[in-house]
Motif scaffolding. Sequence first.
Motif, PDB file in Angstrom:
ATOM      1  N   THR A  14       0.867  -1.184   0.000  1.00 51.58           N
ATOM      2  CA  THR A  14       0.000   0.000   0.000  1.00 51.58           C
ATOM      3  C   THR A  14       0.899   1.227   0.000  1.00 51.58           C
ATOM      4  N   GLU A  15       0.701   2.121  -0.964  1.00 48.73           N
ATOM      5  CA  GLU A  15       1.620   3.229  -1.178  1.00 48.73           C
ATOM      6  C   GLU A  15       0.866   4.530  -1.419  1.00 48.73           C
ATOM      7  N   THR A  16       1.586   5.620  -1.275  1.00 50.16           N
ATOM      8  CA  THR A  16       1.042   6.955  -1.536  1.00 50.16           C
ATOM      9  C   THR A  16       1.579   7.476  -2.860  1.00 50.16           C
ATOM     10  N   VAL A  17       0.715   8.095  -3.646  1.00 44.43           N
ATOM     11  CA  VAL A  17       1.143   8.743  -4.890  1.00 44.43           C
ATOM     12  C   VAL A  17       1.897  10.008  -4.480  1.00 44.43           C
ATOM     13  N   ALA A  50       5.894   8.409  -9.149  1.00 43.66           N
ATOM     14  CA  ALA A  50       5.110   8.696  -7.955  1.00 43.66           C
ATOM     15  C   ALA A  50       5.044   7.511  -6.997  1.00 43.66           C
ATOM     16  N   LEU A  51       5.231   6.296  -7.514  1.00 40.88           N
ATOM     17  CA  LEU A  51       5.159   5.105  -6.666  1.00 40.88           C
ATOM     18  C   LEU A  51       6.506   4.419  -6.503  1.00 40.88           C
ATOM     19  N   GLY A  96      -1.126  12.374  -4.297  1.00 37.16           N
ATOM     20  CA  GLY A  96      -1.412  12.355  -2.869  1.00 37.16           C
ATOM     21  C   GLY A  96      -2.341  11.241  -2.446  1.00 37.16           C
ATOM     22  N   GLY A  97      -2.937  10.524  -3.401  1.00 32.71           N
ATOM     23  CA  GLY A  97      -3.857   9.447  -3.073  1.00 32.71           C
ATOM     24  C   GLY A  97      -3.136   8.193  -2.618  1.00 32.71           C
ATOM     25  N   THR A  98      -3.914   7.239  -2.140  1.00 32.35           N
ATOM     26  CA  THR A  98      -3.380   5.958  -1.674  1.00 32.35           C
ATOM     27  C   THR A  98      -3.657   4.887  -2.718  1.00 32.35           C
ATOM     28  N   VAL A  99      -2.686   4.021  -2.931  1.00 30.27           N
ATOM     29  CA  VAL A  99      -2.767   2.993  -3.974  1.00 30.27           C
ATOM     30  C   VAL A  99      -2.369   1.652  -3.377  1.00 30.27           C
ATOM     31  N   ASP A 129      -7.141   2.037  -6.675  1.00 27.86           N
ATOM     32  CA  ASP A 129      -7.223   3.354  -6.036  1.00 27.86           C
ATOM     33  C   ASP A 129      -7.818   3.243  -4.636  1.00 27.86           C
ATOM     34  N   GLU A 130      -8.085   4.399  -4.032  1.00 21.99           N
ATOM     35  CA  GLU A 130      -8.555   4.438  -2.637  1.00 21.99           C
ATOM     36  C   GLU A 130      -9.912   3.779  -2.453  1.00 21.99           C
TER      37      GLU A 130
END
Length: 294
Positions: A14-17, A50-51, A96-99, A129-130
């Motif tokens: 689980t990662e943040t953009v 971003a990831l 800024g979203g979570t992936v 996506d979230e």
Amino acid sequence: MTPTGWEPHTLTTTETVDPHPVAALSALFDDGTPAPGPGDPLPPLWHWLALARWPASSTLGTDGHPARGTFLPPVELPRRMFAGGEVVFHSPLTVGGTVRREARVESVTEKSGRSGKLVVAAVATRLYDEDDRLAIEERQDIVYRDAGAVAASEVPAEPAAGLAPAGAPLTRAGEWAWDLATDPALLMRFSAATSNPHRIHYDWPYATRIEGYPGLVVHGPLMTLALAEVLRLEGQHAPVLRMRHRNRGPLFCGQTARLLRIGDAPLTLGVSGRDPGEPRTTLTIEFQEGAGHA
């Protein structure tokens, strides 16, 4: 072919953009297009930055990449190359979203090419996506091959001209034509933005004397992302459904390169060098139904 004692497995994270490498790529291109900020949709292929995450130092092998035999197979051939792949875009990721990422080596295939034995590892990745919706499906082909046979006496001294700043890397040369300029600083900055410790991109003695290249190697993803950036530079903002990319040959730091529109239906862009012939890198773009391009 699957190496003895190694089994593919699914790696889930689980990662943040991350907005910082997104801003870094925008500063690197320095082309006047707006930098995506928190909450903005991520341009196609920018998830590569971003990831990206730095591997732990203790996990690195001689070439700077994480040692093989854990997620990637224990292939003994020394050269590792980003050969191409395909990306399908179902919905945009946001800065800024979570992936949630699920990655797995789908196949390991041994082949023979003009340069000898090759091993191709195909890595499949799915990004959710979230809201746990499938956003991106991707396949990357990683090629392993023998190093070039270059004696130390045949390797030239590092050229002073290679240290000259190239300035902004993308300059318009005509309609759907952009010159790509590279220098060591650009390669270092892209390596940092993508968390890529592969030594062929920044360590000149290693690249020339160990792997047998004539100079620092321009990243395959950098050439592909530059082609994708041409869409934004040409004002093409239609939603992208699929991108197919292929790296056919290396580009070396400081070499002349031009980004060109080389085909239509589907739109195809390519990186060509000074000499005519097959493009070093190609990017084929399919737009979502009803979304055309000029």
